[in-house]
Design an enzyme around this catalytic site. Structure first.
Site, PDB file in Angstrom:
ATOM      1  N   GLN A 125       9.797 -11.588 107.556  1.00  0.00           N
ATOM      2  CA  GLN A 125       9.574 -10.632 108.647  1.00  0.00           C
ATOM      3  C   GLN A 125       8.396  -9.716 108.305  1.00  0.00           C
ATOM      4  OE1 GLN A 125      12.823  -8.655 110.963  1.00  0.00           O
ATOM      5  NE2 GLN A 125      12.394  -6.958 109.602  1.00  0.00           N
ATOM      6  N   SER A 135      23.868  -5.642 106.905  1.00  0.00           N
ATOM      7  CA  SER A 135      24.878  -5.307 107.915  1.00  0.00           C
ATOM      8  C   SER A 135      25.897  -6.432 108.024  1.00  0.00           C
ATOM      9  CB  SER A 135      24.215  -5.098 109.282  1.00  0.00           C
ATOM     10  OG  SER A 135      23.194  -4.145 109.179  1.00  0.00           O
ATOM     11  N   MET A 178      18.532  -2.595 113.449  1.00  0.00           N
ATOM     12  CA  MET A 178      19.485  -3.096 114.441  1.00  0.00           C
ATOM     13  C   MET A 178      20.825  -2.377 114.271  1.00  0.00           C
ATOM     14  SD  MET A 178      18.518  -7.026 115.151  1.00  0.00           S
ATOM     15  CE  MET A 178      19.270  -7.752 113.716  1.00  0.00           C
ATOM     16  N   GLU A 226      23.149   1.540 103.023  1.00  0.00           N
ATOM     17  CA  GLU A 226      22.273   2.169 102.043  1.00  0.00           C
ATOM     18  C   GLU A 226      20.848   1.565 102.064  1.00  0.00           C
ATOM     19  OE1 GLU A 226      22.681   4.874 100.424  1.00  0.00           O
ATOM     20  OE2 GLU A 226      20.830   4.586  99.281  1.00  0.00           O
ATOM     21  N   GLY A 227      20.722   0.285 102.390  1.00  0.00           N
ATOM     22  CA  GLY A 227      19.381  -0.325 102.470  1.00  0.00           C
ATOM     23  C   GLY A 227      18.536   0.353 103.537  1.00  0.00           C
ATOM     24  N   HIS A 228      19.117   0.545 104.726  1.00  0.00           N
ATOM     25  CA  HIS A 228      18.393   1.246 105.794  1.00  0.00           C
ATOM     26  C   HIS A 228      18.066   2.678 105.358  1.00  0.00           C
ATOM     27  CE1 HIS A 228      20.928  -1.644 108.314  1.00  0.00           C
ATOM     28  NE2 HIS A 228      19.702  -1.972 108.641  1.00  0.00           N
TER      29      HIS A 228
HETATM   30  P1  AMP Z   1      18.075  -4.789 110.224  1.00  0.00           P
HETATM   31  O1  AMP Z   1      18.881  -3.674 110.784  1.00  0.00           O
HETATM   32  O2  AMP Z   1      18.866  -5.779 109.426  1.00  0.00           O
HETATM   33  O3  AMP Z   1      17.151  -5.410 111.235  1.00  0.00           O
HETATM   34  O4  AMP Z   1      17.111  -4.133 109.148  1.00  0.00           O
HETATM   35  C1  AMP Z   1      16.271  -3.069 109.492  1.00  0.00           C
HETATM   36  C2  AMP Z   1      15.305  -2.832 108.361  1.00  0.00           C
HETATM   37  O5  AMP Z   1      16.050  -2.518 107.173  1.00  0.00           O
HETATM   38  C3  AMP Z   1      14.462  -4.065 108.039  1.00  0.00           C
HETATM   39  O6  AMP Z   1      13.141  -3.667 107.724  1.00  0.00           O
HETATM   40  C4  AMP Z   1      15.167  -4.643 106.857  1.00  0.00           C
HETATM   41  O7  AMP Z   1      14.317  -5.395 106.010  1.00  0.00           O
HETATM   42  C5  AMP Z   1      15.637  -3.395 106.144  1.00  0.00           C
HETATM   43  N1  AMP Z   1      16.754  -3.706 105.243  1.00  0.00           N
HETATM   44  C6  AMP Z   1      17.909  -4.362 105.551  1.00  0.00           C
HETATM   45  N2  AMP Z   1      18.661  -4.526 104.443  1.00  0.00           N
HETATM   46  C7  AMP Z   1      17.952  -3.985 103.414  1.00  0.00           C
HETATM   47  C8  AMP Z   1      18.186  -3.846 102.010  1.00  0.00           C
HETATM   48  N3  AMP Z   1      19.283  -4.311 101.430  1.00  0.00           N
HETATM   49  N4  AMP Z   1      17.231  -3.239 101.268  1.00  0.00           N
HETATM   50  C9  AMP Z   1      16.081  -2.775 101.832  1.00  0.00           C
HETATM   51  N5  AMP Z   1      15.821  -2.860 103.148  1.00  0.00           N
HETATM   52  C10 AMP Z   1      16.730  -3.459 103.932  1.00  0.00           C
END
Ligand code: AMP
Length: 283
Positions: A153, A186, A28, A33-35
């Site tokens: 999820q 985020s 989204m 860094e997670g993404h």
């Molecule tokens: P989002 O943009 O929050 O929908 O996340 C997109 C993808 O990034 C999803 O698969 C999340 O699980 C993953 N994600 C978000 N935050 C993290 C994180 N801290 N570590 C690993 N993956 C993450």
């Protein structure tokens, strides 16, 4: 790196790349860094890496939450490019949900009724399942990468992909954390300095529960009470803090196998989630 806005353009670009493997990272936006850890995992095993940026309105029950969700496309595009993404798919809402749109993908049962589904309402996972199905069918990747941070999820997406025979491998990457333990999100950008310190109690509670389990505590109720205590030091009250089976998400009263601790809490106006795997003491 290319940026495409429509499914038709995306299909055209990918048509020329299907002789190699395609890795897909749905997001989204407001990339952190997670993404990027998902992008790196995709980059390692795929010839082409596609990243989508779409703040999916149908998974937000609360309009204020949707409006407040950070949108930083220019910075996202720069980060994606640096990380080696080949194609960014950033559709407008009207591209994903044109007028007349009338189909919903709904997973049923405890997988969606519990935890996030119980707090956010059952529309939440209908929104997630529908948009992930649409994105997977638009990209048709070999592998799609998801973060363990959104544990429920992952379980819901795996179920949906299996049930609908969507031909994609789901890869799960471990939760990326700041050095002090806070799970990257985020939403962290919305925390004030004081709130960020309070938010640290989430990972602290989970790690304390993991340590207590490793030291021999196997009663889930005792472990949960311990976690609630740690949160209480920062006056954080969980929306839920539960120990569940990692696949079925059923509550597990005894730690007789590795289990998942799942936690959601509000810190100020910001809703945060985190989880950790715990295992019984090995003798
Ligand atoms: P989002 O943009 O929050 O929908 O996340 C997109 C993808 O990034 C999803 O698969 C999340 O699980 C993953 N994600 C978000 N935050 C993290 C994180 N801290 N570590 C690993 N993956 C993450």
């Amino acid at each position: 790196m290319m940026i495409v806005r429509t499914v038709a353009e995306l299909r055209e670009v990918l048509r020329q790349r299907r002789n190699g493997s395609i890795g897909f990272v749905p997001t989204m936006g407001a990339l952190h860094e997670g993404h990027l850890s998902l992008v790196r995992a995709a980059r390692e095993t795929s010839d082409t890496v596609v990243l989508s940026i779409f703040v999916n309105p149908t998974q937000f029950g609360d309009v204020t939450d949707l409006e407040a969700y950070p949108r930083t496309e220019d910075a996202d595009v720069a980060l994606a490019s640096e990380a080696g993404v080949d194609v960014v798919f950033a559709p407008a809402a009207a591209e994903m949900y044109p007028s007349g749109f009338a189909t919903t993908v709904a997973v049923h049962g405890v997988l969606v009724d519990s935890l996030e589904g119980a707090v956010r309402g059952r529309d939440h996972f209908d929104g997630v399942a529908t948009v992930v199905a649409k994105l997977l069918l638009a990209v048709l990747p070999d592998t799609a990468y998801f973060g363990a941070k959104d544990a429920q999820q992952v379980v819901v997406v795996r179920r949906m992909v299996a049930d609908l025979n969507i031909p994609v491998r789901i890869a799960v990457c471990e939760t990326s954390r700041d050095a002090d333990g806070l799970a990257r999100s985020s939403r962290n950008a919305r925390l004030s300095g004081h709130e960020r310190r309070r938010a640290l109690s989430l990972s602290r509670a989970l790690f304390a529960m993991r340590d207590a389990a490793a030291s021999g505590e196997s009663d889930s109720a005792v472990l949960v009470a311990h976690g609630i205590d740690v949160l209480a030091h920062e006056s954080v009250v969980p929306e839920y803090l539960e120990i569940v089976d990692a696949d079925s998400l059923e509550a597990a009263p005894t730690l007789d196998r590795p289990l998942l601790v799942v936690l959601a809490a509000r810190v100020g106006a910001t809703r945060l989630i985190d989880n950790v795997l715990i295992a019984p003491k090995t003798t």
